[in-house]
Design a protein around this motif. Structure first.
Motif, PDB file in Angstrom:
ATOM      1  N   GLY A 158       5.595 -15.086  -0.257  1.00  0.00           N
ATOM      2  CA  GLY A 158       6.971 -15.274  -0.697  1.00  0.00           C
ATOM      3  C   GLY A 158       7.117 -16.652  -1.326  1.00  0.00           C
ATOM      4  N   PHE A 159       8.359 -17.080  -1.508  1.00  0.00           N
ATOM      5  CA  PHE A 159       8.631 -18.388  -2.088  1.00  0.00           C
ATOM      6  C   PHE A 159       9.561 -19.175  -1.177  1.00  0.00           C
ATOM      7  N   SER A 160       9.457 -20.490  -1.265  1.00  0.00           N
ATOM      8  CA  SER A 160      10.352 -21.354  -0.499  1.00  0.00           C
ATOM      9  C   SER A 160      10.536 -22.656  -1.262  1.00  0.00           C
ATOM     10  N   SER A 161      11.589 -23.379  -0.918  1.00  0.00           N
ATOM     11  CA  SER A 161      11.867 -24.664  -1.548  1.00  0.00           C
ATOM     12  C   SER A 161      12.448 -25.611  -0.507  1.00  0.00           C
ATOM     13  N   GLN A 162      12.040 -26.869  -0.573  1.00  0.00           N
ATOM     14  CA  GLN A 162      12.586 -27.875   0.321  1.00  0.00           C
ATOM     15  C   GLN A 162      13.954 -28.356  -0.153  1.00  0.00           C
ATOM     16  N   GLU A 163      14.324 -27.968  -1.366  1.00  0.00           N
ATOM     17  CA  GLU A 163      15.630 -28.346  -1.894  1.00  0.00           C
ATOM     18  C   GLU A 163      16.688 -27.346  -1.439  1.00  0.00           C
ATOM     19  N   ASN A 164      17.913 -27.794  -1.399  1.00  0.00           N
ATOM     20  CA  ASN A 164      19.033 -26.906  -1.087  1.00  0.00           C
ATOM     21  C   ASN A 164      19.403 -26.130  -2.350  1.00  0.00           C
ATOM     22  N   LEU A 165      19.081 -24.844  -2.365  1.00  0.00           N
ATOM     23  CA  LEU A 165      19.325 -24.033  -3.548  1.00  0.00           C
ATOM     24  C   LEU A 165      20.808 -23.727  -3.698  1.00  0.00           C
ATOM     25  N   ASN A 166      21.271 -23.731  -4.942  1.00  0.00           N
ATOM     26  CA  ASN A 166      22.663 -23.459  -5.248  1.00  0.00           C
ATOM     27  C   ASN A 166      22.851 -21.954  -5.446  1.00  0.00           C
ATOM     28  N   PRO A 167      23.495 -21.267  -4.513  1.00  0.00           N
ATOM     29  CA  PRO A 167      23.622 -19.805  -4.608  1.00  0.00           C
ATOM     30  C   PRO A 167      24.547 -19.337  -5.724  1.00  0.00           C
ATOM     31  N   SER A 168      25.271 -20.276  -6.352  1.00  0.00           N
ATOM     32  CA  SER A 168      26.196 -19.885  -7.412  1.00  0.00           C
ATOM     33  C   SER A 168      25.548 -19.955  -8.797  1.00  0.00           C
ATOM     34  N   LYS A 169      24.276 -20.371  -8.862  1.00  0.00           N
ATOM     35  CA  LYS A 169      23.587 -20.483 -10.148  1.00  0.00           C
ATOM     36  C   LYS A 169      22.443 -19.475 -10.236  1.00  0.00           C
ATOM     37  N   THR A 170      21.975 -19.256 -11.460  1.00  0.00           N
ATOM     38  CA  THR A 170      20.863 -18.346 -11.708  1.00  0.00           C
ATOM     39  C   THR A 170      19.561 -19.141 -11.689  1.00  0.00           C
ATOM     40  N   LEU A 171      18.684 -18.799 -10.759  1.00  0.00           N
ATOM     41  CA  LEU A 171      17.407 -19.502 -10.594  1.00  0.00           C
ATOM     42  C   LEU A 171      16.282 -18.676 -11.194  1.00  0.00           C
ATOM     43  N   ILE A 172      15.438 -19.321 -11.989  1.00  0.00           N
ATOM     44  CA  ILE A 172      14.289 -18.663 -12.597  1.00  0.00           C
ATOM     45  C   ILE A 172      13.009 -19.220 -11.965  1.00  0.00           C
ATOM     46  N   ILE A 173      12.203 -18.338 -11.379  1.00  0.00           N
ATOM     47  CA  ILE A 173      10.910 -18.709 -10.808  1.00  0.00           C
ATOM     48  C   ILE A 173       9.832 -18.179 -11.726  1.00  0.00           C
ATOM     49  N   ASP A 174       8.945 -19.065 -12.164  1.00  0.00           N
ATOM     50  CA  ASP A 174       8.009 -18.737 -13.238  1.00  0.00           C
ATOM     51  C   ASP A 174       6.556 -18.919 -12.793  1.00  0.00           C
ATOM     52  N   PRO A 175       6.008 -17.984 -11.988  1.00  0.00           N
ATOM     53  CA  PRO A 175       4.586 -18.096 -11.628  1.00  0.00           C
ATOM     54  C   PRO A 175       3.701 -17.797 -12.829  1.00  0.00           C
ATOM     55  N   ILE A 176       2.486 -18.343 -12.810  1.00  0.00           N
ATOM     56  CA  ILE A 176       1.526 -18.047 -13.873  1.00  0.00           C
ATOM     57  C   ILE A 176       0.240 -17.521 -13.229  1.00  0.00           C
ATOM     58  N   PRO A 177      -0.062 -16.214 -13.389  1.00  0.00           N
ATOM     59  CA  PRO A 177      -1.316 -15.678 -12.858  1.00  0.00           C
ATOM     60  C   PRO A 177      -2.472 -15.993 -13.795  1.00  0.00           C
ATOM     61  N   SER A 178      -3.661 -16.183 -13.224  1.00  0.00           N
ATOM     62  CA  SER A 178      -4.832 -16.447 -14.048  1.00  0.00           C
ATOM     63  C   SER A 178      -6.074 -15.962 -13.322  1.00  0.00           C
ATOM     64  N   LEU A 179      -7.104 -15.676 -14.105  1.00  0.00           N
ATOM     65  CA  LEU A 179      -8.400 -15.273 -13.583  1.00  0.00           C
ATOM     66  C   LEU A 179      -9.325 -16.471 -13.674  1.00  0.00           C
ATOM     67  N   LEU A 180      -9.767 -16.996 -12.516  1.00  0.00           N
ATOM     68  CA  LEU A 180     -10.586 -18.194 -12.503  1.00  0.00           C
ATOM     69  C   LEU A 180     -12.045 -17.906 -12.834  1.00  0.00           C
ATOM     70  N   TRP A 181     -12.563 -16.792 -12.312  1.00  0.00           N
ATOM     71  CA  TRP A 181     -13.975 -16.492 -12.536  1.00  0.00           C
ATOM     72  C   TRP A 181     -14.213 -15.014 -12.313  1.00  0.00           C
ATOM     73  N   ALA A 182     -15.101 -14.442 -13.122  1.00  0.00           N
ATOM     74  CA  ALA A 182     -15.469 -13.039 -12.936  1.00  0.00           C
ATOM     75  C   ALA A 182     -16.785 -12.788 -13.642  1.00  0.00           C
ATOM     76  N   LYS A 183     -17.391 -11.685 -13.326  1.00  0.00           N
ATOM     77  CA  LYS A 183     -18.599 -11.294 -14.051  1.00  0.00           C
ATOM     78  C   LYS A 183     -18.556  -9.805 -14.309  1.00  0.00           C
ATOM     79  N   TYR A 184     -19.259  -9.392 -15.349  1.00  0.00           N
ATOM     80  CA  TYR A 184     -19.323  -7.971 -15.692  1.00  0.00           C
ATOM     81  C   TYR A 184     -20.734  -7.472 -15.437  1.00  0.00           C
ATOM     82  N   ILE A 185     -20.837  -6.369 -14.751  1.00  0.00           N
ATOM     83  CA  ILE A 185     -22.135  -5.774 -14.456  1.00  0.00           C
ATOM     84  C   ILE A 185     -22.202  -4.438 -15.170  1.00  0.00           C
ATOM     85  N   GLY A 186     -23.107  -4.322 -16.130  1.00  0.00           N
ATOM     86  CA  GLY A 186     -23.223  -3.084 -16.884  1.00  0.00           C
ATOM     87  C   GLY A 186     -24.382  -2.244 -16.384  1.00  0.00           C
TER      88      GLY A 186
END
Length: 204
Positions: A158-186
């Motif tokens: 899940g997500f958490s924040s140490q800041e006091n979030l304002n429930p009257s505003k629209t919050l955008i959380i923007d994670p970025i997924p990535s692939l660090l390492w992989a190999k292909y076996i044919g």
């Protein structure tokens, strides 16, 4: 998915390592909104449909509205990398604790320096949160991953924040997924490429 070819008693078999992400306790009756249709389409074969093919339209952005109460999930194409990314849009009144992501097929996982790293078979994935902000004024919010539970071959996040979030505003959380390492076996006996087709951006 990662396909590993193994030979057992002269017969070939495949072991598939994959990671599935589930939105735990999410709304079952979500509204899906598409935008910016692409000229390209994807063609698939459905073995459960008597091997009949089907065509899927591509879009630059797909929004799952109210995945959780007052929370949308937006899947979109990153114009810089042409990779798939996603945002959580928390509208006024949303509870950030509602977001629960279950990663199935993960053998190892850890959270360190604001990054969630997971290992599935031969692949190492990561997700980071470079920025979160209020839509109304652009104010940046420090957001962290929160490990909710850990079970055999799965973790819940899940997500958490140490800041006091304002429930009257629209919050955008923007994670970025990535692939660090992989190999292909044919195929160990005969792996070859007869031709390569690229799209209009030069990608294979």
């Amino acid at each position: 998915d990662l396909y590993q070819r193994k030979t057992i008693l002269g017969a070939s078999s495949y072991v598939i390592d994959r990671v599935d992400v589930e939105f735990v306790n999410s709304n079952e009756n979500i509204e899906i909104v598409t935008s910016e249709p692409n000229e390209d389409v994807s063609n698939y074969y459905r073995f459960d449909k008597e091997n009949k093919g089907c065509t899927a339209q591509k879009f630059a952005q797909v929004t799952y509205k109210n995945m959780y109460p007052n929370i949308d999930v937006v899947f979109k194409n990153d114009p810089a990398t042409h990779a798939l990314k996603y945002d959580f849009i928390l509208h006024p009144g949303a509870d950030i604790r509602s977001i629960q992501l279950r990663y199935k097929g993960v053998q190892k996982a850890q959270i360190s320096d604001g990054m969630f790293t997971m290992i599935a078979g031969e692949k190492t994935f990561s997700e980071s949160i470079p920025m979160s902000w209020y839509k109304e004024d652009g104010t940046a919010i420090k957001m962290d991953f929160k490990l909710l539970s850990r079970q055999e071959n799965s973790v819940e996040l899940g997500f958490s924040s140490q800041e006091n979030l304002n429930p009257s505003k629209t919050l955008i959380i923007d994670p970025i997924p990535s692939l660090l390492w992989a190999k292909y076996i044919g195929d160990s006996l005969n792996t070859s490429t007869k031709g390569v087709i690229t799209d209009r951006f030069g990608y294979i």
